[in-house]
Design a protein around this motif. Structure first.
Motif, PDB file in Angstrom:
ATOM      1  N   VAL B 618     -14.731  10.609 -17.481  1.00 19.58           N
ATOM      2  CA  VAL B 618     -15.364  11.926 -17.440  1.00 19.58           C
ATOM      3  C   VAL B 618     -14.335  12.977 -16.993  1.00 19.58           C
ATOM      4  N   PHE B 619     -13.485  12.582 -16.041  1.00 23.06           N
ATOM      5  CA  PHE B 619     -12.455  13.518 -15.600  1.00 23.06           C
ATOM      6  C   PHE B 619     -11.503  13.873 -16.754  1.00 23.06           C
ATOM      7  N   THR B 620     -11.065  12.860 -17.515  1.00 23.88           N
ATOM      8  CA  THR B 620     -10.163  13.156 -18.658  1.00 23.88           C
ATOM      9  C   THR B 620     -10.872  13.997 -19.704  1.00 23.88           C
ATOM     10  N   LEU B 621     -12.175  13.757 -19.852  1.00 27.89           N
ATOM     11  CA  LEU B 621     -12.946  14.550 -20.817  1.00 27.89           C
ATOM     12  C   LEU B 621     -12.880  16.033 -20.470  1.00 27.89           C
ATOM     13  N   LEU B 622     -13.002  16.340 -19.163  1.00 31.49           N
ATOM     14  CA  LEU B 622     -13.228  17.738 -18.776  1.00 31.49           C
ATOM     15  C   LEU B 622     -12.000  18.457 -18.209  1.00 31.49           C
ATOM     16  N   TYR B 623     -10.978  17.716 -17.755  1.00 34.73           N
ATOM     17  CA  TYR B 623      -9.918  18.427 -17.027  1.00 34.73           C
ATOM     18  C   TYR B 623      -9.039  19.265 -17.949  1.00 34.73           C
ATOM     19  N   THR B 624      -8.058  19.932 -17.375  1.00 39.97           N
ATOM     20  CA  THR B 624      -7.309  20.957 -18.100  1.00 39.97           C
ATOM     21  C   THR B 624      -6.892  20.543 -19.498  1.00 39.97           C
ATOM     22  N   CYS B 626      -4.559  20.315 -22.866  1.00 39.28           N
ATOM     23  CA  CYS B 626      -3.120  20.029 -22.898  1.00 39.28           C
ATOM     24  C   CYS B 626      -2.317  21.328 -23.021  1.00 39.28           C
ATOM     25  N   VAL B 627      -1.034  21.226 -22.837  1.00 39.04           N
ATOM     26  CA  VAL B 627      -0.183  22.422 -22.792  1.00 39.04           C
ATOM     27  C   VAL B 627      -0.233  23.202 -24.102  1.00 39.04           C
ATOM     28  N   ALA B 628      -0.387  22.493 -25.232  1.00 46.55           N
ATOM     29  CA  ALA B 628      -0.456  23.189 -26.523  1.00 46.55           C
ATOM     30  C   ALA B 628      -1.716  24.055 -26.582  1.00 46.55           C
ATOM     31  N   ALA B 629      -2.831  23.507 -26.090  1.00 46.34           N
ATOM     32  CA  ALA B 629      -4.088  24.269 -26.095  1.00 46.34           C
ATOM     33  C   ALA B 629      -3.999  25.441 -25.119  1.00 46.34           C
ATOM     34  N   ILE B 630      -3.388  25.184 -23.946  1.00 48.31           N
ATOM     35  CA  ILE B 630      -3.267  26.253 -22.952  1.00 48.31           C
ATOM     36  C   ILE B 630      -2.379  27.379 -23.478  1.00 48.31           C
ATOM     37  N   SER B 631      -1.337  27.022 -24.203  1.00 50.15           N
ATOM     38  CA  SER B 631      -0.494  28.104 -24.719  1.00 50.15           C
ATOM     39  C   SER B 631      -1.233  28.871 -25.814  1.00 50.15           C
ATOM     40  N   ALA B 632      -2.144  28.178 -26.532  1.00 49.15           N
ATOM     41  CA  ALA B 632      -2.984  28.903 -27.501  1.00 49.15           C
ATOM     42  C   ALA B 632      -3.946  29.846 -26.766  1.00 49.15           C
ATOM     43  N   VAL B 633      -4.497  29.383 -25.647  1.00 48.77           N
ATOM     44  CA  VAL B 633      -5.397  30.228 -24.842  1.00 48.77           C
ATOM     45  C   VAL B 633      -4.633  31.459 -24.349  1.00 48.77           C
ATOM     46  N   ARG B 634      -3.425  31.199 -23.841  1.00 50.22           N
ATOM     47  CA  ARG B 634      -2.612  32.304 -23.348  1.00 50.22           C
ATOM     48  C   ARG B 634      -2.382  33.329 -24.455  1.00 50.22           C
ATOM     49  N   VAL B 646      -8.068  29.239 -16.710  1.00 50.22           N
ATOM     50  CA  VAL B 646      -8.782  28.255 -17.535  1.00 50.22           C
ATOM     51  C   VAL B 646      -8.418  26.840 -17.085  1.00 50.22           C
ATOM     52  N   MET B 647      -7.109  26.610 -16.834  1.00 46.09           N
ATOM     53  CA  MET B 647      -6.675  25.289 -16.364  1.00 46.09           C
ATOM     54  C   MET B 647      -7.365  24.920 -15.057  1.00 46.09           C
ATOM     55  N   ALA B 648      -7.346  25.859 -14.129  1.00 42.00           N
ATOM     56  CA  ALA B 648      -7.917  25.602 -12.809  1.00 42.00           C
ATOM     57  C   ALA B 648      -9.423  25.370 -12.925  1.00 42.00           C
ATOM     58  N   PHE B 649     -10.074  26.193 -13.732  1.00 42.65           N
ATOM     59  CA  PHE B 649     -11.527  26.081 -13.892  1.00 42.65           C
ATOM     60  C   PHE B 649     -11.907  24.726 -14.472  1.00 42.65           C
ATOM     61  N   GLN B 650     -11.224  24.345 -15.567  1.00 42.53           N
ATOM     62  CA  GLN B 650     -11.552  23.068 -16.202  1.00 42.53           C
ATOM     63  C   GLN B 650     -11.341  21.901 -15.229  1.00 42.53           C
TER      64      GLN B 650
END
Lengths: 92, 670
Positions: B618-624, B626-634, B646-650
């Motif tokens: 469940v933790f892997t399902l919900l945690y931050t 990956c870096v590729a997705a985060i850079s897309a968010v950025r 977003v990383m911290a929230f997830q």
């Protein structure tokens, strides 16, 4: 009053002529901007499979809007009726 | 002399196609400052000093959406030398509504009358001469997709910009509205001049009740009273309110123009065809199965057939190059540490990030087809009811669905959503859709711990993700995104064959954007993690993975995860490596436990109890993400801090949910 109903009550395949657009703020403004102004003829084309929103045809294009917004739009049946109702307003 | 042109028009008017025709591939894509509204810029082909800015597709210049405000600000503050207003000629009434508002700005302007070929082919006609006279600006018929009339359009636009020819007409009003606008114009002339906006535009907006304009003009109390009085009088006389009065006035003038210049015998062929197609595609019963079928086909083609093939091909090429480089470095006798950094860190990092590329290219090929053909609007129509409870519209459905494949294209796909609010909220919810890179982790753990209920646990994980998404959606709707819901009043454009050029440009834009990020942020993060994994604190290459900097850090923060049931350094270190790509969690476990594929399951059961294993999943399902997705968010949210949030929230959500599962579970299983 005459036979005025809200747009969400108009049966599929039937037309109505807009009398007034109620509501407020961004949604009302958007409805007006999209050409849902008094006197405009609107054909109700269909209802989405899940029961909402609806698709209407006006000013030679297809528009979709939600039932809750359609509720705020009052229509009458024909343009003659629209004129009759409007002229009634002015006499008062 | 350099000139700036603002390209503006309704959504679905062919604006993007025209922009692509005008600029070719000389485009620069970015955001308007402070908002996630896309701003494209490019120079005209053969006229390098003529800059065209592609503004968002809007219906009106009212102050309600970020797109409309951005457009207004651009037109008023940046003062382009000429406005190119593109109209859909098959839908001229509604398209002219924006035109009339633009004219009031007093900026030199030309109209590009698009889709004139369709109008003519259906036996209808538009008298371009008369239209031009009625509007007081040049009108040039074009076909953006067939590249017809574009040269004439640009010549005219450049001429109008050079000679600074303002619109010849502005007074589209009669009667009471006319009186109101003129008395207000008189009143606020100085204010308008002070902030450099056309008096006429300012006056109309004030009569309309535009709060933004009232603030910008710095109207004093006395003037506000007069304004209120004038508007009251107008409303009394017209028996209607100010907003309806102005909309009505514009549409009345449009009706007048159309009677004069447009001869319509019937609907266009394209429109009639669309109505026929929609009998099937938005059918009461068939529409949803058809949609599922189309999306399944796209997923299958993107992830398995084409995307899979391209990925394999790319991996083959990268492996070959890596081997070659490996040999060269050995022959050269380079320092073994640097050798390992280049081969294991950089090369495998490049491999990982580029493995996304084929997927993104293929996915966006299909997404552009859906968008440009007009089908995406139908999906929104069919699916709207499902999403509105979260304050979203049906338009968010497809990006979220793509999230089950990969968050990176899903987040990038939010660009096409009509409103900024929708975009932001959809981006925040996409990580809850369990992406396919997490499948190897689920497979490993369910095989090791829940052999008899493998499918159930997997389905359960997907459902937990969706449920959490729903919960968070509700939470956001009532906190972060409180206030006016986004109107769902959307045009269903006629189906059209997508222009290949536009599809390719869109694909190229997304792929290139990703590659740029891949070789900066994503590669950087991958290499740093490799270094942390390979060195100890004295910067010696580690022999046992337990001595690495990363493992040490893992051991430090491991106690934080003890309440979740997996406070071991192996688990935490594997999670950290999962930030480069989720599937890395699996290979990290293999490295950290020294197990091979066959014994990995047994090794894991040394670390996890079944309940802890589930909490870990469940933790892997919900945690931050990956870096590729985060850079897309950025990139999409336009701020590094929002991406970090977003990383911290997830991760916070993941911790809480895994904590609850482990703690509540312990009551039952102990």
């Amino acid at each position: 009053m005459q036979n005025t109903i809200s747009l969400d009550k108009v049966k599929i395949g039937h037309k109505g002529v807009i009398l007034s657009v109620g509501g407020e703020g961004a949604i009302r403004r958007r409805l007006l901007d999209m050409g849902l102004t008094p006197g405009t003829e609107v054909l109700v084309r269909k209802i989405a499979p899940l029961g909402d929103p609806i698709e209407v045809f006006l000013r030679s294009y297809e528009l979709t809007l939600r039932q809750e917004d359609a509720k705020k739009i009052q229509v009458c049946e024909t343009i003659e009726e629209y004129r009759r109702i409007k002229s009634g307003f002015h006499k008062k | 002399m350099a000139k700036t042109f603002a390209l503006i028009g309704n959504p679905n008017s062919g604006k993007t196609t025209l922009f692509n025709q005008i600029t070719g591939s000389n485009q620069h894509v970015g955001n308007f400052p402070g908002v996630t509204v896309e701003k494209k810029e490019g120079s005209m082909k053969k006229h390098e000093d003529m800059i065209v800015v592609d503004l968002p597709g809007i219906y009106s210049l009212s102050p309600y959406s970020a797109e409309e405000v951005v457009t207004r600000d651009f037109l008023i503050k940046e003062k382009p030398d000429c406005v190119i207003d593109i109209l859909d000629a098959t839908n001229i009434e509604r398209n002219l509504y924006l035109t009339l508002q633009l004219i009031e700005l007093g900026i030199p302007m030309v109209v590009a009358l698009n889709l004139m070929d369709e109008v003519r082919a259906s036996g209808n006609s538009i008298d371009v001469q008369k239209l031009s006279q009625d509007l007081g600006i040049p009108v040039i018929p074009i076909s953006a997709s067939k590249n017809e009339g574009i040269d004439e359009l640009l010549q005219k636009a450049i001429a109008v910009a050079m000679q600074k020819i303002p619109p010849q007409k502005m007074d589209f009003c009669t009667g009471e509205v006319h009186r109101a606008i003129h008395s207000i114009a008189h009143l606020i002339e100085d204010h308008a001049q002070n902030i450099g906006v056309s008096t006429r535009f300012a006056a109309t907006k004030l009569v309309e009740g535009d709060d933004l304009m009232i603030r910008e003009l710095q109207i004093n109390e006395n003037e506000k009273d007069i304004l209120g009085h004038v508007v009251d009088e107008m409303e009394q006389a017209l028996q209607t309110d100010r907003e309806a009065a102005l909309a009505d006035m514009r549409y009345q003038y449009i009706d007048h123009i159309c009677r004069d210049a447009v001869s319509r015998k019937g609907e266009t062929k394209e429109h009639l065809r669309s109505v026929q197609i929609d009998r099937i595609l938005t059918h009461q019963i068939f529409s949803i199965p058809i949609f599922i079928g189309i999306m399944a086909l796209i997923f299958w083609l993107s992830f398995n057939v084409i995307g899979g093939f391209l990925s394999d091909l790319l991996a083959y090429g990268i492996d070959g190059l890596t081997l070659l480089l490996d040999d060269l470095l050995s022959v050269y006798g380079i320092n073994p540490w640097v050798h390992a950094l280049i081969i294991e860190g950089v090369c495998s990092g490049v491999g990982t990030v580029l493995s996304f590329l084929p997927l993104i290219v293929v996915m966006f090929f299909f997404l552009s087809l859906l968008e440009d053909s007009g089908y995406m609007a139908r999906v929104a129509f069919v699916m709207d009811k499902l999403l509105r409870k979260f304050g979203l519209t049906g338009r968010s459905f497809v990006p979220m669905l793509i999230g089950f494949g990969c968050s990176v294209p899903a987040i990038m796909a939010t660009r096409t959503l009509a409103s900024e609010k929708d975009r932001k909220m959809t981006i925040l919810l996409i990580p809850f859709m369990s992406c396919s890179a997490k499948l190897p982790i689920y497979a490993l753990f369910t095989a090791a711990f829940f052999e008899s209920h493998q499918a159930l646990v997997m389905v359960g994980l997907y459902l937990i993700g969706i449920l959490m998404g729903i919960l968070v959606g509700f939470l956001f709707k009532h906190s972060l995104f409180k206030g006016n819901p986004v109107p769902f009043v959307m045009e269903l454009p006629s189906y059209r064959l997508p222009a290949l050029k536009s599809v390719l440009i869109h694909m190229w834009e997304k792929a290139w954007g990703f590659v740029v990020r891949a070789f900066t942020v994503i590669l950087g993060a991958t290499v740093i993690l490799w270094i942390l994994q390979s060195l100890d604190f004295r910067l010696n290459v580690v022999t046992a993975s337990a001595d690495s900097i990363l493992a040490t850090i893992g051991a430090w923060i491991a106690p934080l995860f003890a309440p979740l049931g997996f406070g071991s350094w192996e688990a935490v270190t594997a999670l950290i490596t999962g930030f480069t790509a989720k599937e890395a969690v699996v290979s990290s476990f293999a490295v950290l436990t020294g197990a091979d594929a066959a014994s990995l399951g047994a090794a894991l059961s040394q670390i996890f109890s079944p309940l802890a294993a589930f909490a870990f999943l469940v933790f892997t399902l919900l945690y931050t993400p990956c870096v590729a997705a985060i850079s897309a968010v950025r990139h999409e949210l336009g701020s590094i801090w929002k991406a970090i949030a977003v990383m911290a929230f997830q991760t916070g959500v993941a911790w809480v949910v895994a904590f609850l599962i482990y703690q509540i579970g312990s009551w039952f299983f102990l």
